[in-house]
Each structure stands twice: as structure tokens, then as C-alpha cells.
Write a protein that holds these residues in place. Structure first.
Motif, short mmCIF file in Angstrom:
data_model
loop_
_atom_site.label_atom_id
_atom_site.label_comp_id
_atom_site.label_asym_id
_atom_site.label_seq_id
_atom_site.Cartn_x
_atom_site.Cartn_y
_atom_site.Cartn_z
N MET A 103 9.81 -10.47 -0.72
CA MET A 103 8.44 -10.96 -0.54
C MET A 103 7.49 -9.80 -0.34
O MET A 103 7.86 -8.80 0.26
N THR A 104 6.30 -9.96 -0.86
CA THR A 104 5.22 -9.03 -0.55
C THR A 104 3.98 -9.85 -0.23
O THR A 104 3.74 -10.90 -0.83
N LEU A 105 3.23 -9.39 0.75
CA LEU A 105 1.90 -9.92 1.03
C LEU A 105 0.92 -9.04 0.29
O LEU A 105 1.03 -7.80 0.34
N ASN A 106 0.00 -9.63 -0.44
CA ASN A 106 -0.90 -8.87 -1.29
C ASN A 106 -2.34 -9.34 -1.18
O ASN A 106 -2.60 -10.51 -0.90
N VAL A 107 -3.24 -8.41 -1.47
CA VAL A 107 -4.66 -8.71 -1.68
C VAL A 107 -5.10 -7.80 -2.81
O VAL A 107 -4.83 -6.59 -2.79
N ARG A 108 -5.77 -8.36 -3.78
CA ARG A 108 -6.37 -7.59 -4.88
C ARG A 108 -7.88 -7.79 -4.78
O ARG A 108 -8.43 -8.74 -5.35
N PRO A 109 -8.56 -6.92 -4.01
CA PRO A 109 -9.96 -7.17 -3.66
C PRO A 109 -10.93 -7.27 -4.83
O PRO A 109 -12.00 -7.85 -4.69
N PHE A 110 -10.58 -6.73 -6.00
CA PHE A 110 -11.49 -6.75 -7.15
C PHE A 110 -10.92 -7.50 -8.35
O PHE A 110 -11.39 -7.34 -9.47
N ASP A 111 -9.90 -8.33 -8.12
CA ASP A 111 -9.25 -9.05 -9.22
C ASP A 111 -10.21 -10.04 -9.88
O ASP A 111 -11.10 -10.59 -9.22
#
Length: 173
Positions: A103-111
Motif C-alpha cells: 500500500m501507498t498513501l499518495n497525493v498528486r497536488p497538480f494532477d
């Protein structure tokens, strides 16, 4: 040859107490010390604009290369990983260690997809086969499905223990 049936199983197969008390529980968010959020400014390679973002709490990514050279905004993301779990899986005639339930927790702020701009989970079922973009409800659905399967696995385990004990009695007779 004899077999000892664990004391935590009734002859009928019902679980009396937890079977693997010696296996430690996984750390929870409350027991893990997350990294503090960091704020970064980088040059957007496509537009030349300066863009600023703040990492999600727990982000383990080193964004210094994004800051040092122009980067595409879509390529900037935050990630926090959970320790790998591997199992020997036979995919082609010989057992090989594969990562499972990563598992990874992710955020792609400019997706370009708004949902990716919020924290979400990427779940690796088995070595590079992912269920992506899970929000809290989607992740809960997967957890419930796996929990149901785990209950069934425990029932089959109890049945297996009984069947092996019966089989060994038959063989020894």
C-alpha cells in the motif's frame, strides 16, 4: 507419527481463541511517528511558473530534484509507503517471493484528475498489480472484501487441521 491439534480449535472446527497470538499487530497511525509536512516551490517545466505545494503529513518523497530543475507539475507527488510483505508464490513452476498487499498513501497536488489531488490509497494486490485511486469508501470496501475472505480462510484452516488429524488416524490404524 502423531499430530497435535492446537488447543484453540474445538473438534467441531470452531475457533475458541485467536489462533496466532504470537504475531505482532501492525502499527497504527497512532503508533507511527509521521514526518512533518514540508512546503516546496518548484518551476513548472511546461509553463515556467513557480508553483508551491505542501506535502501531505508522512510524505517520504525527496522533492529536492523537483526544486533544483524544472519539473512537470503532473510529475510531482507525495507518497508514504507501508512496509512490504512478501510470500512465496508459484507463478511458473517454481516458487518466487512476490510482494502482496502493498500500500501507498499518495497525493498528486497538480494532477488533471481532481480525485488524485486528495489523499488516496494505491493497493498492490500482488507484485505490480494495483487497485488504484482508492478513496476512504473504496478502500473500506476492499478491506471488507478481504476481511470476508480471511474469515473463510480461517474456517478452511480449521477444517484442514481436523481433516489432517482424521487422515493421520486412518493411516496409523
Amino acid at each position: 507419527m502423531s499430530i497435535t491439534v492446537p488447543e484453540n480449535f474445538r473438534p467441531s472446527g470452531g475457533l475458541v481463541k485467536p489462533f496466532l497470538p504470537a504475531i505482532p499487530t501492525q502499527p497504527t497511525a497512532a503508533t507511527v511517528e509521521p514526518l512533518a509536512p514540508r512546503t516546496w516551490t518548484f518551476t513548472d517545466r511546461a509553463t515556467g511558473e513557480q508553483k508551491t505545494f505542501t506535502c501531505m503529513r508522512g510524505c517520504e518523497m525527496d522533492h529536492s530534484s523537483d526544486v533544483e530543475t524544472p519539473s512537470y507539475a503532473e510529475d510531482v507527488w507525495c507518497q508514504s509507503q507501508v512496509q512490504d510483505l512478501t510470500l512465496p508464490i508459484n507463478a511458473d513452476g517454481q516458487a518466487e517471493e512476490f510482494r502482496v498487499l502493498g500500500m501507498t498513501l499518495n497525493v498528486r497536488p497538480f494532477d488533471k484528475h481532481l480525485a488524485q489531488r486528495l489523499p488516496h490509497v494505491e493497493l498492490e494486490m500482488v507484485d505490480d498489480h494495483w487497485v488504484e485511486g482508492l478513496d476512504p469508501d473504496g478502500f473500506a470496501t476492499v478491506i471488507n472484501m478481504l476481511e470476508s475472505r480471511l474469515k473463510r480462510m480461517r474456517a478452511v484452516h480449521a477444517q484442514l487441521v481436523e481433516l489432517r488429524a482424521e487422515y493421520r488416524k486412518q493411516v496409523q490404524a
